[in-house]
Motif scaffolding. Structure first.
Motif, PDB file in Angstrom:
ATOM      1  N   GLN A 123      13.037  -4.747 -18.541  1.00 29.35           N
ATOM      2  CA  GLN A 123      12.403  -4.160 -19.730  1.00 29.35           C
ATOM      3  C   GLN A 123      10.897  -4.380 -19.784  1.00 29.35           C
ATOM      4  N   CYS A 124      10.327  -5.020 -18.769  1.00 30.24           N
ATOM      5  CA  CYS A 124       8.894  -5.318 -18.853  1.00 30.24           C
ATOM      6  C   CYS A 124       8.077  -4.299 -18.085  1.00 30.24           C
ATOM      7  N   ASP A 125       6.811  -4.258 -18.390  1.00 32.80           N
ATOM      8  CA  ASP A 125       5.891  -3.395 -17.643  1.00 32.80           C
ATOM      9  C   ASP A 125       5.037  -4.235 -16.702  1.00 32.80           C
ATOM     10  N   THR A 126       5.512  -5.423 -16.349  1.00 30.67           N
ATOM     11  CA  THR A 126       4.689  -6.257 -15.462  1.00 30.67           C
ATOM     12  C   THR A 126       4.660  -5.625 -14.075  1.00 30.67           C
ATOM     13  N   PRO A 127       3.634  -5.917 -13.288  1.00 35.08           N
ATOM     14  CA  PRO A 127       3.496  -5.225 -12.010  1.00 35.08           C
ATOM     15  C   PRO A 127       4.686  -5.484 -11.088  1.00 35.08           C
ATOM     16  N   PHE A 128       4.968  -4.463 -10.302  1.00 37.15           N
ATOM     17  CA  PHE A 128       6.060  -4.529  -9.341  1.00 37.15           C
ATOM     18  C   PHE A 128       5.699  -5.507  -8.221  1.00 37.15           C
ATOM     19  N   PRO A 129       6.658  -6.348  -7.796  1.00 39.61           N
ATOM     20  CA  PRO A 129       6.315  -7.290  -6.705  1.00 39.61           C
ATOM     21  C   PRO A 129       5.988  -6.542  -5.408  1.00 39.61           C
ATOM     22  N   ARG A 130       4.714  -6.568  -5.035  1.00 40.75           N
ATOM     23  CA  ARG A 130       4.234  -5.768  -3.897  1.00 40.75           C
ATOM     24  C   ARG A 130       4.871  -6.150  -2.569  1.00 40.75           C
ATOM     25  N   ASP A 186      10.295   0.555  -8.405  1.00 43.49           N
ATOM     26  CA  ASP A 186       9.960   1.351  -9.578  1.00 43.49           C
ATOM     27  C   ASP A 186       9.100   2.541  -9.150  1.00 43.49           C
ATOM     28  N   LEU A 187       8.926   3.467 -10.085  1.00 43.80           N
ATOM     29  CA  LEU A 187       8.288   4.741  -9.748  1.00 43.80           C
ATOM     30  C   LEU A 187       6.834   4.566  -9.314  1.00 43.80           C
ATOM     31  N   ALA A 188       6.127   3.607  -9.946  1.00 45.12           N
ATOM     32  CA  ALA A 188       4.713   3.398  -9.579  1.00 45.12           C
ATOM     33  C   ALA A 188       4.607   2.951  -8.121  1.00 45.12           C
ATOM     34  N   ALA A 189       5.471   2.010  -7.715  1.00 38.85           N
ATOM     35  CA  ALA A 189       5.445   1.537  -6.321  1.00 38.85           C
ATOM     36  C   ALA A 189       5.880   2.657  -5.377  1.00 38.85           C
ATOM     37  N   PHE A 190       6.879   3.453  -5.793  1.00 37.84           N
ATOM     38  CA  PHE A 190       7.326   4.580  -4.970  1.00 37.84           C
ATOM     39  C   PHE A 190       6.163   5.535  -4.704  1.00 37.84           C
ATOM     40  N   ARG A 191       5.416   5.857  -5.766  1.00 38.68           N
ATOM     41  CA  ARG A 191       4.317   6.816  -5.603  1.00 38.68           C
ATOM     42  C   ARG A 191       3.241   6.260  -4.677  1.00 38.68           C
ATOM     43  N   GLU A 192       3.014   4.959  -4.780  1.00 41.46           N
ATOM     44  CA  GLU A 192       1.950   4.339  -3.981  1.00 41.46           C
ATOM     45  C   GLU A 192       2.302   4.290  -2.495  1.00 41.46           C
ATOM     46  N   PHE A 193       3.581   4.097  -2.185  1.00 36.24           N
ATOM     47  CA  PHE A 193       3.986   3.865  -0.781  1.00 36.24           C
ATOM     48  C   PHE A 193       4.900   4.957  -0.233  1.00 36.24           C
ATOM     49  N   SER A 194       4.907   6.152  -0.864  1.00 36.92           N
ATOM     50  CA  SER A 194       5.933   7.144  -0.505  1.00 36.92           C
ATOM     51  C   SER A 194       5.882   7.584   0.965  1.00 36.92           C
ATOM     52  N   ASP A 195       4.730   7.387   1.618  1.00 37.93           N
ATOM     53  CA  ASP A 195       4.659   7.808   3.033  1.00 37.93           C
ATOM     54  C   ASP A 195       5.500   6.908   3.940  1.00 37.93           C
ATOM     55  N   ARG A 196       6.059   5.813   3.399  1.00 37.85           N
ATOM     56  CA  ARG A 196       6.858   4.906   4.249  1.00 37.85           C
ATOM     57  C   ARG A 196       8.357   5.179   4.166  1.00 37.85           C
ATOM     58  N   PHE A 197       8.764   6.185   3.369  1.00 41.49           N
ATOM     59  CA  PHE A 197      10.198   6.350   3.112  1.00 41.49           C
ATOM     60  C   PHE A 197      10.755   7.604   3.786  1.00 41.49           C
ATOM     61  N   GLU A 198      12.017   7.523   4.137  1.00 38.21           N
ATOM     62  CA  GLU A 198      12.729   8.611   4.813  1.00 38.21           C
ATOM     63  C   GLU A 198      12.890   9.810   3.874  1.00 38.21           C
ATOM     64  N   ALA A 205      11.576  12.762 -10.150  1.00 35.38           N
ATOM     65  CA  ALA A 205      10.653  11.622 -10.075  1.00 35.38           C
ATOM     66  C   ALA A 205      10.425  11.180  -8.626  1.00 35.38           C
ATOM     67  N   PHE A 206      11.439  11.345  -7.779  1.00 33.09           N
ATOM     68  CA  PHE A 206      11.350  10.839  -6.400  1.00 33.09           C
ATOM     69  C   PHE A 206      11.198  11.971  -5.373  1.00 33.09           C
ATOM     70  N   GLN A 207      10.705  13.121  -5.848  1.00 34.20           N
ATOM     71  CA  GLN A 207      10.411  14.230  -4.932  1.00 34.20           C
ATOM     72  C   GLN A 207       8.919  14.256  -4.634  1.00 34.20           C
ATOM     73  N   VAL A 208       8.597  14.457  -3.373  1.00 30.59           N
ATOM     74  CA  VAL A 208       7.200  14.606  -2.972  1.00 30.59           C
ATOM     75  C   VAL A 208       7.123  15.842  -2.089  1.00 30.59           C
ATOM     76  N   GLN A 209       6.339  16.826  -2.506  1.00 33.49           N
ATOM     77  CA  GLN A 209       6.222  18.087  -1.742  1.00 33.49           C
ATOM     78  C   GLN A 209       7.562  18.573  -1.180  1.00 33.49           C
ATOM     79  N   PRO A 219      -3.980   8.450 -10.113  1.00 34.59           N
ATOM     80  CA  PRO A 219      -4.597   7.802  -8.951  1.00 34.59           C
ATOM     81  C   PRO A 219      -5.310   6.522  -9.396  1.00 34.59           C
ATOM     82  N   GLN A 220      -5.492   5.582  -8.473  1.00 32.99           N
ATOM     83  CA  GLN A 220      -6.255   4.342  -8.758  1.00 32.99           C
ATOM     84  C   GLN A 220      -5.793   3.722 -10.081  1.00 32.99           C
ATOM     85  N   PHE A 221      -4.457   3.541 -10.189  1.00 27.69           N
ATOM     86  CA  PHE A 221      -3.877   3.237 -11.500  1.00 27.69           C
ATOM     87  C   PHE A 221      -4.451   1.983 -12.152  1.00 27.69           C
TER      88      PHE A 221
END
Length: 413
Positions: free
Chosen positions: A52-59, A73-85, A106-110, A363-365
């Motif tokens: 329930q918190c908005d604390t940063p995702f463990p990088r 979480d979605l913020a981490a997904f967006r930041e690192f999406s080039d690493r996923f299948e 939420a988890f679609q990219v192009q 960007p640059q959240f």
């Protein structure tokens, strides 16, 4: 010993959370192993963001040592999406049937599906019933709980009626509202008919009449009839504690707050209301946690990883998660199990899916978050003169915004 090292896991699955999350996934893996004895799954647990918190995702979850399957979480997904299948390329589309469409989006990219939604949390208004009773007694007339279709004007009137100086000593004892920070204020920004960026988050668009109105409303909540406490009046309380102690009668929060309240003295003494309607309709923010697969696995390992991912979307696993009553399951057909945990308080979150929106992928959240927070705080500082147009122009010209949105207009029309 002659036992040697344990056999290497076929699939390592990493996730974050608290003790309850650890137990949930431990059982999920054990059930999967029983059904799939040929696939070994190892749990990698990061104590981190509670649901329930908005604390940063463990990088470190998405650092070099990325596991085959990861919950993030979605913020981490967006930041690192080039690493996923790209799961669309695995021809597994049929498995996506029956998942909440905004979760899939939420988890679609192009046009690629680079993750699957697991659970979602949207924002609604929590109401302290006792605070409503106390205000009713104080005024000698009922302060009613809001109806399904309340408006922002009724929201403001309710907050004013809930703000009470019970002993009439000039100090407010109960405030109507904990003023939300900007991310939790997005439901109001959208309901006033404006947005901070365009859909791709390539242009900063927070300007114009609706943006001025929603910032004047924010200022009014903080300084007009003072329905929201100032920092020094509630410190060191957090939003959650302000609500739990009865200092504030309403707050904007997600379903992760439900189990906290149910374990407190507030159990049975609170209600959940929809976001009030504004001049631009009604909208709220939803966040998703999703599950991703590491890119470039061998075909054999990829198949095993996908088998485990599919398991997390099964009716059994999604239903068990839904019954914890703290986030919406991605599977539409088990949402009723989430509601069954506590119908009057859980159903509004499911109903709100119809008007839930994803936060634009800024960007640059971190730099933007700091800048927007600072301008919002200045807007409610009673010692400063306030003009909505001036405030919006100053925000648009902030160096953090110029860096993130170089092509955007710097002057509001």
């Amino acid at each position: 010993s002659s036992h040697g090292p344990p056999p290497r896991a076929d699939v390592r699955f990493s996730h974050f959370g608290g003790p309850e999350d650890f137990k949930f996934w431990q059982q999920t893996i054990a059930d999967f192993q029983r059904a799939n004895p040929a696939i070994r799954v190892r749990q990698v647990f990061f104590e981190g963001r509670d649901i329930q918190c908005d604390t940063p995702f463990p990088r470190q979850i998405v650092s070099e040592a990325l596991t085959e399957v990861t919950l993030l979480d979605l913020a981490a997904f967006r930041e690192f999406s080039d690493r996923f299948e790209n799961l669309s390329a695995l021809k597994v589309g049929t498995s996506f049937d029956g998942l909440e469409s905004i979760g899939l989006r939420a988890f679609q990219v192009q046009h690629g599906q680079l993750g699957i939604p697991f659970s979602g949390t949207n924002l609604l208004i929590f109401l302290n019933r006792k605070a409503f009773q106390k205000a009713s007694e104080f005024h000698g007339k009922p302060v009613p709980l809001p109806g399904e279709d309340w408006t922002v004007a009724q929201f403001l009137r309710t907050a004013e009626a809930l703000t009470c100086d019970f002993d009439r000593n000039g100090q407010t004892d109960q405030f109507g509202l904990w003023l939300p920070r900007w991310e939790y204020y997005l439901p109001f920004i959208w309901s006033f008919g404006t947005d901070i960026t365009d859909e791709q988050a390539s242009q900063w668009t927070f300007s114009g009449h609706a943006a001025q109105s929603v910032m004047r409303f924010y200022r009014q909540l903080a300084t007009g009839d003072r329905v929201a406490p100032r920092e020094e009046e509630v410190s060191p309380l957090s939003q959650d504690m302000g609500f739990l102690t009865g200092k504030t009668a309403m707050c904007v929060n997600g379903p992760g707050f439900l189990p906290i309240l149910d374990k407190s003295d507030m159990a049975g003494n609170y209600a959940v209301a929809p976001i009030p309607r504004g001049p631009g309709g009604r909208a709220t923010r939803i966040r998703w946690d999703g599950i991703v697969m590491q890119k470039n696995l061998s075909p054999e390992r990829r198949d095993k990883a996908w088998r485990f991912m599919e398991w997390t979307l099964s009716k059994e696993v999604q239903g068990r998660f839904a019954r914890l009553g703290r986030a919406l399951p991605a599977r539409v057909d088990v949402q009723e199990e989430f509601v069954a945990a506590d119908p009057p308080r859980c159903k509004p979150f499911v109903d709100a899916l119809a008007y839930s929106r994803l936060q634009p992928p800024l960007p640059q959240f971190e730099a933007l978050d700091r800048a927007i927070t600072r301008h919002f705080e200045e807007a409610i500082d009673p010692s400063r003169a306030f003009d909505a147009l001036t405030m919006l122009n100053a925000l648009a010209r902030d160096p953090a915004l110029i860096s993130a949105f170089p092509g955007s207009p710097r002057e509001a029309p």
